[in-house]
Design an enzyme around this catalytic site. Structure first.
Site, PDB file in Angstrom:
ATOM      1  N   ASP A   1      25.831  -1.262 -11.070  1.00  0.00           N
ATOM      2  CA  ASP A   1      25.070  -2.492 -10.875  1.00  0.00           C
ATOM      3  C   ASP A   1      25.874  -3.464 -10.013  1.00  0.00           C
ATOM      4  O   ASP A   1      27.068  -3.679 -10.259  1.00  0.00           O
ATOM      5  CB  ASP A   1      24.753  -3.134 -12.230  1.00  0.00           C
ATOM      6  CG  ASP A   1      23.698  -4.211 -12.126  1.00  0.00           C
ATOM      7  OD1 ASP A   1      22.512  -3.865 -12.068  1.00  0.00           O
ATOM      8  OD2 ASP A   1      24.069  -5.408 -12.103  1.00  0.00           O
TER       9      ASP A   1
ATOM     10  N   ASN B   1      21.490 -13.198  -3.515  1.00  0.00           N
ATOM     11  CA  ASN B   1      20.208 -13.419  -2.850  1.00  0.00           C
ATOM     12  C   ASN B   1      19.902 -14.903  -2.708  1.00  0.00           C
ATOM     13  O   ASN B   1      19.413 -15.357  -1.667  1.00  0.00           O
ATOM     14  CB  ASN B   1      19.085 -12.723  -3.620  1.00  0.00           C
ATOM     15  CG  ASN B   1      18.835 -11.309  -3.137  1.00  0.00           C
ATOM     16  OD1 ASN B   1      19.195 -10.947  -2.024  1.00  0.00           O
ATOM     17  ND2 ASN B   1      18.224 -10.498  -3.975  1.00  0.00           N
TER      18      ASN B   1
ATOM     19  N   ASP C   1      19.275  -7.254   1.212  1.00  0.00           N
ATOM     20  CA  ASP C   1      18.932  -5.873   1.571  1.00  0.00           C
ATOM     21  C   ASP C   1      20.066  -5.215   2.352  1.00  0.00           C
ATOM     22  O   ASP C   1      20.364  -4.027   2.157  1.00  0.00           O
ATOM     23  CB  ASP C   1      17.642  -5.843   2.399  1.00  0.00           C
ATOM     24  CG  ASP C   1      16.400  -6.096   1.555  1.00  0.00           C
ATOM     25  OD1 ASP C   1      16.522  -6.134   0.308  1.00  0.00           O
ATOM     26  OD2 ASP C   1      15.317  -6.265   2.138  1.00  0.00           O
TER      27      ASP C   1
ATOM     28  N   GLU D   1      19.078  -4.054  -8.067  1.00  0.00           N
ATOM     29  CA  GLU D   1      20.457  -3.915  -7.607  1.00  0.00           C
ATOM     30  C   GLU D   1      21.200  -2.826  -8.365  1.00  0.00           C
ATOM     31  O   GLU D   1      22.428  -2.759  -8.340  1.00  0.00           O
ATOM     32  CB  GLU D   1      21.201  -5.252  -7.759  1.00  0.00           C
ATOM     33  CG  GLU D   1      21.418  -5.703  -9.180  1.00  0.00           C
ATOM     34  CD  GLU D   1      20.278  -6.551  -9.736  1.00  0.00           C
ATOM     35  OE1 GLU D   1      20.553  -7.345 -10.645  1.00  0.00           O
ATOM     36  OE2 GLU D   1      19.134  -6.408  -9.267  1.00  0.00           O
TER      37      GLU D   1
END
Length: 222
Positions: free
Chosen positions: A82, A90, A99, A126
């Site tokens: 993770d 983000n 991304d 993620e």
């Protein structure tokens, strides 16, 4: 099938040639449809952001490797990975950069999977996973550390995280598959180890422990 015009009356020859042409076009169309279906099958199991398999592709591969391990008696390991503080990433840099970050993590996992005979996938959001067939617990832990160190080595800036760079947490679980044991038990064990890694402060690798084949289910305590 192609008709022979050599023995046909002259008035039937144009019809026979037309039939041959239609049959040829149909055969070509069938080949094109088969190829298109093959492409769609691949696309359906591919994550376009990371370039890895998606969760559906991972589940299919896990089922395949599980059956192989049942027959051979070999162990199977899963790493759940993770990206730490990804929502903050983000929020700070925007989704396009998010991304791009996931793509770079995917490239790291793809390279490591290739080097150790594993299978990497983006599990969702993620979260990534790495399947290691015929893998001992110590080897799986070493691969987990390789993943952690490689992502940290990318030095992707993450100024709103404690370490100021993108890191990952890794949960590791290894099993000798048994007939009474579902594959999901292995995922759940690796996931439990992942959350333990997060509780330890992230940027860490934690092992859940070996799951014995005689157990019908896993105790996730500990």
């Amino acid at each position: 099938f192609r008709s022979s015009t050599a023995t046909l009356p002259a008035e039937f020859v144009p019809l026979a040639r037309a039939f041959d042409s239609m049959a040829s076009q149909l055969s070509q169309r069938e080949r094109e449809m088969t190829a298109a279906n093959d492409r769609l099958t691949v696309i359906a199991t591919l994550d376009l952001v990371s370039g890895l398999a998606n969760r559906r592709g991972f589940q299919s591969r896990l089922e395949f490797e599980w059956m192989k391990a049942l027959q051979s008696g070999e162990r199977l390991s899963v790493l759940m990975i993770d990206v730490d503080h990804f929502k903050l990433f983000n929020d700070t840099y925007g989704h396009p950069e998010g991304d791009a970050c996931l793509k770079r993590v995917g490239e790291v996992l793809s390279a490591i999977a290739t080097s150790c005979g594993g299978f990497a996938a983006r599990y969702g959001g993620e979260e990534f996973c790495l399947l290691l067939p015929n893998s001992e617990p110590a080897h799986a832990m070493q691969v987990g550390e390789d993943v952690r160190a490689a992502v940290e080595g990318l030095a992707i800036p993450h100024m709103t995280s404690p370490g100021k760079a993108v890191t990952v947490s890794v949960g590791v679980a290894t099993v000798t598959p048994g007939d009474a044991q579902p594959e999901d038990d292995l995922i759940e064990a690796a996931d439990a180890a992942l959350y333990a890694a997060k509780r330890r402060g992230r940027n860490a690798v934690v092992e859940h422990g070996l799951i014995q084949p005689a157990q019908p289910a896993i105790s996730l305590a500990g």
